[in-house]
Design a protein around this motif. Structure first.
Motif, PDB file in Angstrom:
ATOM      1  N   PHE A 185      -8.251 -41.510   3.912  1.00 26.84           N
ATOM      2  CA  PHE A 185      -9.489 -41.920   3.243  1.00 26.84           C
ATOM      3  C   PHE A 185     -10.563 -42.288   4.267  1.00 26.84           C
ATOM      4  CE2 PHE A 185      -6.494 -42.437  -0.230  1.00 26.84           C
ATOM      5  CZ  PHE A 185      -7.217 -41.981  -1.318  1.00 26.84           C
ATOM      6  N   SER A 225     -11.232 -38.380   0.766  1.00 28.21           N
ATOM      7  CA  SER A 225     -10.146 -38.349   1.745  1.00 28.21           C
ATOM      8  C   SER A 225     -10.014 -36.957   2.348  1.00 28.21           C
ATOM      9  CB  SER A 225      -8.821 -38.750   1.080  1.00 28.21           C
ATOM     10  OG  SER A 225      -8.492 -37.824   0.064  1.00 28.21           O
ATOM     11  N   ASN A 266     -10.195 -48.696   0.096  1.00 30.19           N
ATOM     12  CA  ASN A 266     -10.343 -47.344   0.648  1.00 30.19           C
ATOM     13  C   ASN A 266     -11.391 -46.503  -0.082  1.00 30.19           C
ATOM     14  OD1 ASN A 266      -9.113 -46.724  -1.742  1.00 30.19           O
ATOM     15  ND2 ASN A 266      -7.185 -46.009  -0.851  1.00 30.19           N
TER      16      ASN A 266
END
Length: 437
Positions: free
Chosen positions: A428, A421, A337
């Motif tokens: 994210f 994010s 992420n």
């Protein structure tokens, strides 16, 4: 906080287990269990086949015995037929004798006296009397013989009939018993055939399941090798990035030291031209040499991108991008992420945008980390730091130092895990377009 607790728990689980090895062990255990099942089925199958062979041998013996008894029965039946013919002949003889006896009895009843006295009185001469007496004796003897033969034949007839009835009864009972026993054995053989078919089906099923486990094991081993290769590549990239960063840092420090020395020389030269200021210049020079500014790492202000975001490191070396990848540790998941930047433990980490530090802490997955709320709907995450230089609640500007690169938490080498994010630990997005890389 909930996210932090989950990540910490995951890291603790990582410390107590090796997922790939555990998976391989589990599959090996399943394969071994299948082998035991297959061996048990094969053993049962062999026992069932042996029992079936015994049944077939018994059936074969019974069939041979049955054929023998059947042959005996056929022989006795032929004897019965022959005896029946004999019986019919004897019955005919007896019937004829009965007719003869009946005829003699009628003759006696009609006045034909056959006694010796009557014959002698009625004889015309002595020779006639003798002839008639002889004739009467012959008739009487014949009648006696007929009666005796009649009695003997009747007794033989009854004996033959009794013997035949007894033999026929015994053979019938024996044949019926053999037929019943053969039927039972044939049924047992059929049942055993059914059992063998069931065992064969079970064996095929268990063998197929074993092959499935073996395929799973091969696939797990393939993935493990890929993960080990990916980890090794990441380590190599990080080592190269770290070496490059250290080299550049040394070069930068050397350049700054050289520049400081050159500046000191220039100040000394100026001091020689202006004697009155010599003492002060020498003092300043001594200070510059003893404590050069280059000995204190200072962050460089990153270049602005078209979106107004800066870069978290001065020297961009991306070792792992955003999105799908093979999980390097086995618990992080295959979706990455954020972006990993390589460097050394002395690499300065900078805020990519101004904002407020909302978290500066440690957990088992991210290690030492900092999260900044930029007030525009975005958060930035800086993870695996060797140490953080800001604290929660602190306001920071773009390019301000927030910590140093490290390898704390769930990490396979020195690097910065950087993420952007739309929520705290959630939402994210790919940082690359925002950072312009």
């Amino acid at each position: 906080m909930k996210k932090k607790l989950i990540l910490t728990l995951s890291f603790v689980l990582l410390l107590g287990s090796t997922p790939v090895a555990a998976l391989a062990e589990t599959i090996d255990e399943k394969i071994e269990a299948q082998n035991q099942k297959i061996n048990e089925i094969i053993s049962t199958q062999e026992e069932a086949q042996a029992y079936k062979s015994e049944l077939e041998a018994e059936i074969s013996e019974l069939e041979e015995e049955y054929n023998t008894v059947l042959s005996e029965k056929q022989t006795v039946e032929q004897e019965i037929n022959d005896l029946t013919t004999e019986i019919a002949t004897l019955e005919t003889k007896i019937e004829k004798r009965n007719e003869q006896l009946d005829a003699q009895a009628r003759a006696t009843q009609t006045g034909q006296d056959t006694s010796i006295l009557s014959v002698m009185l009625n004889a015309t001469s002595i020779s006639d009397a003798i002839s008639k007496i002889l004739a009467v004796n012959t008739i009487v003897s014949a009648n006696n013989e007929i009666i005796e033969a009649q009695q003997a034949d009747k007794q033989e007839l009854n004996t033959l009939k009794d013997s035949l009835i007894e033999q026929a009864t015994v053979l019938e009972e024996k044949t019926a018993a053999l037929a019943e026993q053969e039927e039972q054995l044939a049924q047992a053989k059929l049942d055993q055939d059914v059992k063998l078919n069931e065992l064969a089906a079970s064996l095929a099923e268990e063998t197929a399941e074993k092959e499935q486990f073996e395929q799973q094991k091969a696939e797990a081993e393939r993935k493990r090798q890929e993960e080990l290769k990916a980890i090794e590549e990441r380590k190599q990239k990080m080592a190269e990035a770290q070496a490059l960063a250290e080299k550049e840092e040394k070069e930068r420090l050397a350049q700054e030291a050289a520049a400081a020395a050159e500046a000191a020389k220039e100040e000394i030269a100026e001091a020689e031209v202006t004697p009155a200021e010599t003492t002060d210049v020498e003092a300043d020079t001594e200070d510059a040499v003893s404590v050069p500014e280059s000995s204190i790492p200072t962050p460089e202000t990153p270049a602005d991108t078209s979106s107004g975001w800066g870069l978290p490191v001065s020297n961009v070396i991306v070792t792992s991008g955003y999105g799908y990848r093979e999980d390097p540790t086995g618990i992080s998941g295959n979706f990455h992420n954020g972006i990993d930047f390589g460097g050394s433990s002395s690499t300065v980490i900078m805020a990519v945008k101004s904002g407020t530090v909302v978290e500066a802490s440690y957990d088992g997955m991210s290690g030492n980390y900092v999260i900044i709320n930029h007030g525009d709907g975005y958060y930035s995450l800086y993870a695996h730091l060797s140490s953080a230089t800001v604290s929660a609640g602190q306001t920071v500007g773009k390019g301000q130092q927030v910590g140093f690169m490290g390898t704390t938490g769930n990490s396979t080498g020195v690097h910065l895990h950087f993420g952007i994010s739309t929520g705290l630990w959630s939402g994210f997005v790919n940082p690359a377009p925002l950072l312009g890389i």
